[in-house]
Design a protein around this motif. Sequence first.
Motif, PDB file in Angstrom:
ATOM      1  N   PRO A 198      13.951  -0.164 -28.805  1.00  0.00           N
ATOM      2  CA  PRO A 198      14.017  -1.506 -28.209  1.00  0.00           C
ATOM      3  C   PRO A 198      14.877  -2.435 -29.064  1.00  0.00           C
ATOM      4  N   ASP A 199      15.407  -3.457 -28.432  1.00  0.00           N
ATOM      5  CA  ASP A 199      16.272  -4.385 -29.160  1.00  0.00           C
ATOM      6  C   ASP A 199      15.489  -5.573 -29.720  1.00  0.00           C
ATOM      7  N   GLN A 200      14.335  -5.288 -30.288  1.00  0.00           N
ATOM      8  CA  GLN A 200      13.485  -6.343 -30.838  1.00  0.00           C
ATOM      9  C   GLN A 200      13.831  -6.682 -32.279  1.00  0.00           C
ATOM     10  N   ALA A 201      14.743  -5.933 -32.867  1.00  0.00           N
ATOM     11  CA  ALA A 201      15.207  -6.191 -34.232  1.00  0.00           C
ATOM     12  C   ALA A 201      16.692  -5.838 -34.264  1.00  0.00           C
ATOM     13  N   SER A 202      17.301  -5.949 -35.423  1.00  0.00           N
ATOM     14  CA  SER A 202      18.722  -5.621 -35.512  1.00  0.00           C
ATOM     15  C   SER A 202      18.927  -4.131 -35.225  1.00  0.00           C
ATOM     16  N   PRO A 203      20.109  -3.768 -34.746  1.00  0.00           N
ATOM     17  CA  PRO A 203      20.373  -2.341 -34.479  1.00  0.00           C
ATOM     18  C   PRO A 203      20.176  -1.468 -35.714  1.00  0.00           C
ATOM     19  N   TRP A 204      20.525  -1.986 -36.893  1.00  0.00           N
ATOM     20  CA  TRP A 204      20.350  -1.207 -38.123  1.00  0.00           C
ATOM     21  C   TRP A 204      18.879  -1.010 -38.448  1.00  0.00           C
ATOM     22  N   THR A 205      18.087  -2.045 -38.259  1.00  0.00           N
ATOM     23  CA  THR A 205      16.640  -1.921 -38.496  1.00  0.00           C
ATOM     24  C   THR A 205      16.044  -0.895 -37.547  1.00  0.00           C
ATOM     25  N   MET A 206      16.460  -0.923 -36.306  1.00  0.00           N
ATOM     26  CA  MET A 206      15.920   0.020 -35.329  1.00  0.00           C
ATOM     27  C   MET A 206      16.391   1.451 -35.613  1.00  0.00           C
ATOM     28  N   ALA A 207      17.651   1.626 -36.014  1.00  0.00           N
ATOM     29  CA  ALA A 207      18.156   2.979 -36.296  1.00  0.00           C
ATOM     30  C   ALA A 207      17.450   3.582 -37.502  1.00  0.00           C
ATOM     31  N   LEU A 208      17.446   2.840 -38.608  1.00  0.00           N
ATOM     32  CA  LEU A 208      16.797   3.361 -39.821  1.00  0.00           C
ATOM     33  C   LEU A 208      15.284   3.435 -39.645  1.00  0.00           C
ATOM     34  N   GLY A 209      14.719   2.465 -38.926  1.00  0.00           N
ATOM     35  CA  GLY A 209      13.282   2.492 -38.647  1.00  0.00           C
ATOM     36  C   GLY A 209      12.888   3.682 -37.795  1.00  0.00           C
ATOM     37  N   SER A 210      13.729   4.026 -36.818  1.00  0.00           N
ATOM     38  CA  SER A 210      13.453   5.204 -35.983  1.00  0.00           C
ATOM     39  C   SER A 210      13.438   6.468 -36.836  1.00  0.00           C
ATOM     40  N   ILE A 250      10.195   6.432 -38.915  1.00  0.00           N
ATOM     41  CA  ILE A 250       8.993   6.699 -38.106  1.00  0.00           C
ATOM     42  C   ILE A 250       8.914   8.171 -37.720  1.00  0.00           C
ATOM     43  N   ILE A 251      10.042   8.767 -37.328  1.00  0.00           N
ATOM     44  CA  ILE A 251      10.040  10.199 -36.998  1.00  0.00           C
ATOM     45  C   ILE A 251       9.699  11.017 -38.238  1.00  0.00           C
ATOM     46  N   TRP A 252      10.254  10.624 -39.388  1.00  0.00           N
ATOM     47  CA  TRP A 252       9.967  11.350 -40.629  1.00  0.00           C
ATOM     48  C   TRP A 252       8.495  11.257 -41.000  1.00  0.00           C
ATOM     49  N   VAL A 253       7.955  10.040 -41.039  1.00  0.00           N
ATOM     50  CA  VAL A 253       6.567   9.870 -41.480  1.00  0.00           C
ATOM     51  C   VAL A 253       5.567  10.370 -40.434  1.00  0.00           C
TER      52      VAL A 253
END
Length: 128
Positions: free
Chosen positions: A60-72, A75-78
Amino acid sequence: MIYIWLNIVPILVATLAGLGIGYIWARLSGLRIGARVAVAAFVAEFWLTAILAGAVILAPDQASPWTMALGSAFIIWVGFVLPVLVVTLSVIGIRAGAIASAGGYWLVTMLVQAALLQTMGLVPPPAG
C-alpha cells in the motif's frame, strides 16, 4: 504471474545480486558450492525475488515507496524466512552462531534485492 514477465529484468538483476551475496557469504563461511547447489540456489533466489517483487508491487502507498519496499523485505524475512531457518537448522543440530549467520545473510540479501527492485522500478500487472 504476468507481473514476473513484466518485471523479468529487475527480478533477474536482483536474483544475480542475491547469488553474489550468497557466494561471498559462502566463501567467508568456508563453504564450497557445487554446480547442483548453484542451480538450486538460482531457482530459489529467482522465486524468492519474484515473490518479493510482487509484495513490493502490492504494498500500500501509506508510506514512502522505499519504506514499503524495504519494509516488505523485512516482513517477509521475519515472518517466513527466519522462522523456517531457525526451526529447520535447530532440528538438524546446527549451532546458534551458524543460524544467526544464515539469518543475517538472508536479511541482507532480501534488503539488497528490495532496494534494487525499487531502484529499477516495477511494472504492476494490468488491471482487470
